[in-house]
Write a protein that holds these residues in place. Structure first.
Motif, PDB file in Angstrom:
ATOM      1  N   MET A 167      51.992  32.155  38.220  1.00 39.36           N
ATOM      2  CA  MET A 167      51.840  31.009  37.334  1.00 39.36           C
ATOM      3  C   MET A 167      50.435  31.060  36.760  1.00 39.36           C
ATOM      4  N   VAL A 168      50.304  30.769  35.475  1.00 37.64           N
ATOM      5  CA  VAL A 168      49.009  30.933  34.825  1.00 37.64           C
ATOM      6  C   VAL A 168      48.796  29.844  33.789  1.00 37.64           C
ATOM      7  N   ARG A 169      47.522  29.490  33.635  1.00 37.17           N
ATOM      8  CA  ARG A 169      47.147  28.578  32.567  1.00 37.17           C
ATOM      9  C   ARG A 169      45.898  29.134  31.883  1.00 37.17           C
ATOM     10  N   ASP A 170      46.101  29.851  30.795  1.00 34.69           N
ATOM     11  CA  ASP A 170      45.022  30.312  29.913  1.00 34.69           C
ATOM     12  C   ASP A 170      44.088  31.349  30.525  1.00 34.69           C
ATOM     13  N   ASP A 171      44.375  31.912  31.687  1.00 34.77           N
ATOM     14  CA  ASP A 171      43.484  32.908  32.301  1.00 34.77           C
ATOM     15  C   ASP A 171      43.764  34.287  31.715  1.00 34.77           C
ATOM     16  N   ALA A 172      43.345  34.514  30.471  1.00 32.05           N
ATOM     17  CA  ALA A 172      43.680  35.754  29.768  1.00 32.05           C
ATOM     18  C   ALA A 172      43.112  36.979  30.473  1.00 32.05           C
ATOM     19  N   PHE A 173      41.894  36.882  30.989  1.00 36.67           N
ATOM     20  CA  PHE A 173      41.251  38.024  31.649  1.00 36.67           C
ATOM     21  C   PHE A 173      42.113  38.525  32.806  1.00 36.67           C
ATOM     22  N   PHE A 174      42.510  37.611  33.691  1.00 36.50           N
ATOM     23  CA  PHE A 174      43.299  38.007  34.850  1.00 36.50           C
ATOM     24  C   PHE A 174      44.736  38.335  34.463  1.00 36.50           C
ATOM     25  N   PHE A 223      30.947  38.493  36.817  1.00 36.25           N
ATOM     26  CA  PHE A 223      30.147  37.271  36.796  1.00 36.25           C
ATOM     27  C   PHE A 223      30.419  36.421  35.565  1.00 36.25           C
ATOM     28  N   THR A 224      30.411  37.033  34.394  1.00 34.50           N
ATOM     29  CA  THR A 224      30.606  36.279  33.147  1.00 34.50           C
ATOM     30  C   THR A 224      31.957  35.592  33.124  1.00 34.50           C
ATOM     31  N   ASN A 225      32.992  36.306  33.512  1.00 29.53           N
ATOM     32  CA  ASN A 225      34.327  35.704  33.518  1.00 29.53           C
ATOM     33  C   ASN A 225      34.425  34.602  34.562  1.00 29.53           C
ATOM     34  N   TYR A 226      33.762  34.783  35.710  1.00 25.50           N
ATOM     35  CA  TYR A 226      33.780  33.765  36.762  1.00 25.50           C
ATOM     36  C   TYR A 226      33.264  32.425  36.230  1.00 25.50           C
ATOM     37  N   VAL A 227      32.155  32.464  35.516  1.00 20.81           N
ATOM     38  CA  VAL A 227      31.569  31.240  34.987  1.00 20.81           C
ATOM     39  C   VAL A 227      32.550  30.562  34.026  1.00 20.81           C
ATOM     40  N   GLU A 228      33.177  31.343  33.147  1.00 18.21           N
ATOM     41  CA  GLU A 228      34.110  30.781  32.174  1.00 18.21           C
ATOM     42  C   GLU A 228      35.330  30.165  32.860  1.00 18.21           C
ATOM     43  N   GLY A 243      28.892  25.094  43.813  1.00 17.79           N
ATOM     44  CA  GLY A 243      27.642  25.781  44.090  1.00 17.79           C
ATOM     45  C   GLY A 243      27.022  26.351  42.824  1.00 17.79           C
ATOM     46  N   GLU A 244      25.911  27.077  42.989  1.00 18.18           N
ATOM     47  CA  GLU A 244      25.219  27.671  41.849  1.00 18.18           C
ATOM     48  C   GLU A 244      25.753  29.080  41.643  1.00 18.18           C
ATOM     49  N   ASP A 245      26.272  29.358  40.471  1.00 18.99           N
ATOM     50  CA  ASP A 245      27.018  30.590  40.231  1.00 18.99           C
ATOM     51  C   ASP A 245      26.214  31.857  40.521  1.00 18.99           C
ATOM     52  N   ARG A 246      25.017  31.966  39.960  1.00 20.81           N
ATOM     53  CA  ARG A 246      24.245  33.195  40.155  1.00 20.81           C
ATOM     54  C   ARG A 246      23.861  33.372  41.621  1.00 20.81           C
ATOM     55  N   ALA A 276      30.227  46.749  31.848  1.00 17.90           N
ATOM     56  CA  ALA A 276      31.187  45.681  31.564  1.00 17.90           C
ATOM     57  C   ALA A 276      32.611  46.181  31.817  1.00 17.90           C
ATOM     58  N   ILE A 277      33.501  45.257  32.168  1.00 18.43           N
ATOM     59  CA  ILE A 277      34.912  45.594  32.330  1.00 18.43           C
ATOM     60  C   ILE A 277      35.574  45.522  30.964  1.00 18.43           C
ATOM     61  N   THR A 278      36.091  46.639  30.501  1.00 19.17           N
ATOM     62  CA  THR A 278      36.778  46.673  29.216  1.00 19.17           C
ATOM     63  C   THR A 278      38.256  46.980  29.367  1.00 19.17           C
ATOM     64  N   ASP A 279      38.629  47.615  30.466  1.00 18.27           N
ATOM     65  CA  ASP A 279      40.039  47.963  30.703  1.00 18.27           C
ATOM     66  C   ASP A 279      40.306  47.845  32.200  1.00 18.27           C
ATOM     67  N   ARG A 280      40.246  48.933  32.913  1.00 16.07           N
ATOM     68  CA  ARG A 280      40.460  48.914  34.357  1.00 16.07           C
ATOM     69  C   ARG A 280      39.289  48.232  35.059  1.00 16.07           C
ATOM     70  N   ILE A 281      39.604  47.551  36.160  1.00 13.14           N
ATOM     71  CA  ILE A 281      38.584  46.811  36.901  1.00 13.14           C
ATOM     72  C   ILE A 281      37.946  47.677  37.974  1.00 13.14           C
ATOM     73  N   ILE A 282      38.767  48.424  38.725  1.00 14.00           N
ATOM     74  CA  ILE A 282      38.223  49.286  39.765  1.00 14.00           C
ATOM     75  C   ILE A 282      37.719  50.565  39.111  1.00 14.00           C
ATOM     76  N   GLY A 283      36.442  50.733  39.181  1.00 14.07           N
ATOM     77  CA  GLY A 283      35.696  51.763  38.464  1.00 14.07           C
ATOM     78  C   GLY A 283      34.368  51.126  38.132  1.00 14.07           C
ATOM     79  N   PRO A 284      34.358  50.211  37.146  1.00 12.68           N
ATOM     80  CA  PRO A 284      33.157  49.400  36.946  1.00 12.68           C
ATOM     81  C   PRO A 284      32.807  48.570  38.179  1.00 12.68           C
ATOM     82  N   ARG A 285      33.841  48.193  38.955  1.00 13.67           N
ATOM     83  CA  ARG A 285      33.636  47.454  40.196  1.00 13.67           C
ATOM     84  C   ARG A 285      34.216  48.267  41.353  1.00 13.67           C
TER      85      ARG A 285
END
Length: 291
Positions: A10-17, A194-199, A230-233, A136-145
């Motif tokens: 189930m999703v609501r607007d979480d395009a990244f995930f 990090f950037t997506n987490y904040v959004e 909490g504080e994101d950073r 930055a993550i542009t396609d696959r996540i595991i690699g950059p992370r």
């Protein structure tokens, strides 16, 4: 067309995930076997999920959001079981993967898996080491992370081929045996960027604020509330303090899960101990590109 396995979220607007979820399950199971509850009937969700089975529902805020959500997902799972051998159910930022050393795709693994079971992959939280991982993550996540921390709370009984009730949040089921195969993992992606987490957290905080309920009044995870955020950073800076372990042998974690397995009081649900582990691992190179 295969009838071995379906994936449900189930999703609501979480395009990244959602993009990662669609890529992962759409590629291995086929989009025709992916079922997405579109909370709020978001247009972007509908566009991204073309070729999947989309179920649009109203998006009105509700203080018992999580309770309602899992009541519905429970019923969907049991309905889909009438047509599939296995149903994978979970949040859009949770992906079940097979260790590439096994040599099988997720669908191939499920094709030979025994039915009438509930399977619990070992939970690993993909973390963004902002001090080390600048790409930055542009396609696959595991690699950059590549860094993960142990996440017992996300060792979820999420592969269902038995008529069981799933608890709110998907953390427990009314199934009295623990099946946690060595080669299965559940990757939780909440902290992978990090950037997506904040959004995402900004959006979730806005949703809970619109309900008008407090943390104590609502059946919604505490992490959806601004006061529990909490504080994101600082959260991401803290990942560098986790002890780095050598290798990637996690058999000891599964052994602890089995040793602590037992009933969850008189609820009918079953559980294992979920301690906080202050450890992190570097995923072996064989995992690059797995999601």
């Amino acid at each position: 067309m295969q009838s071995v396995a379906a994936a449900l979220t189930m999703v609501r607007d979480d395009a990244f995930f959602l993009k990662a979820w669609l890529r992962h399950y759409g590629e291995t199971l086929g989009r025709e076997n992916c079922y997405i509850v579109n909370h709020g009937r978001g247009e972007e969700v509908a566009q991204l999920a073309e070729g999947c089975n989309l179920i649009g529902i109203p998006g009105d805020p509700h203080p018992n959001f999580d309770m309602k959500r899992w009541r519905m997902l429970n019923n969907f799972v049991q309905g889909l079981r009438c047509y599939y051998d296995h149903v994978i159910v979970g949040d859009v930022d949770e992906l079940v993967v097979v260790d590439p050393s096994d040599g099988r795709s997720l669908l191939e693994w499920l094709r030979t898996a025994r039915r009438k079971r509930v399977v619990t992959p070992l939970g690993l939280e993909v973390i963004h080491r902002i001090d080390l991982e600048r790409e930055a993550i542009t396609d696959r996540i595991i690699g950059p992370r590549r860094h993960v921390r142990l996440a017992p709370h996300y060792s979820k009984p999420c592969i269902i081929s038995h008529g069981v009730k799933i608890a709110r949040g998907g953390h427990y089921t009314q199934y009295d045996k623990l099946h946690a195969p060595d080669e299965l993992y559940l990757l939780h992606l909440k902290f992978c960027d990090f950037t997506n987490y904040v959004e995402v957290m900004n959006a979730r905080n806005a949703v809970t604020e619109s309900t008008g309920a407090t943390v104590q009044e609502a059946s919604i995870g505490r992490h959806w509330f601004a006061e529990a955020r909490g504080e994101d950073r600082a959260v991401f800076d803290g990942f560098a303090e986790l002890e780095m372990e050598d290798g990637f042998d996690l058999g000891w974690v599964r052994k602890r899960m089995h040793r602590s397995w037992g009933s969850r009081g008189d609820t009918g649900f079953w559980q294992f101990a979920r301690p906080d582990y202050a450890q992190q691992y570097l995923l072996p190179e064989r995992f690059v590109g797995v999601v």
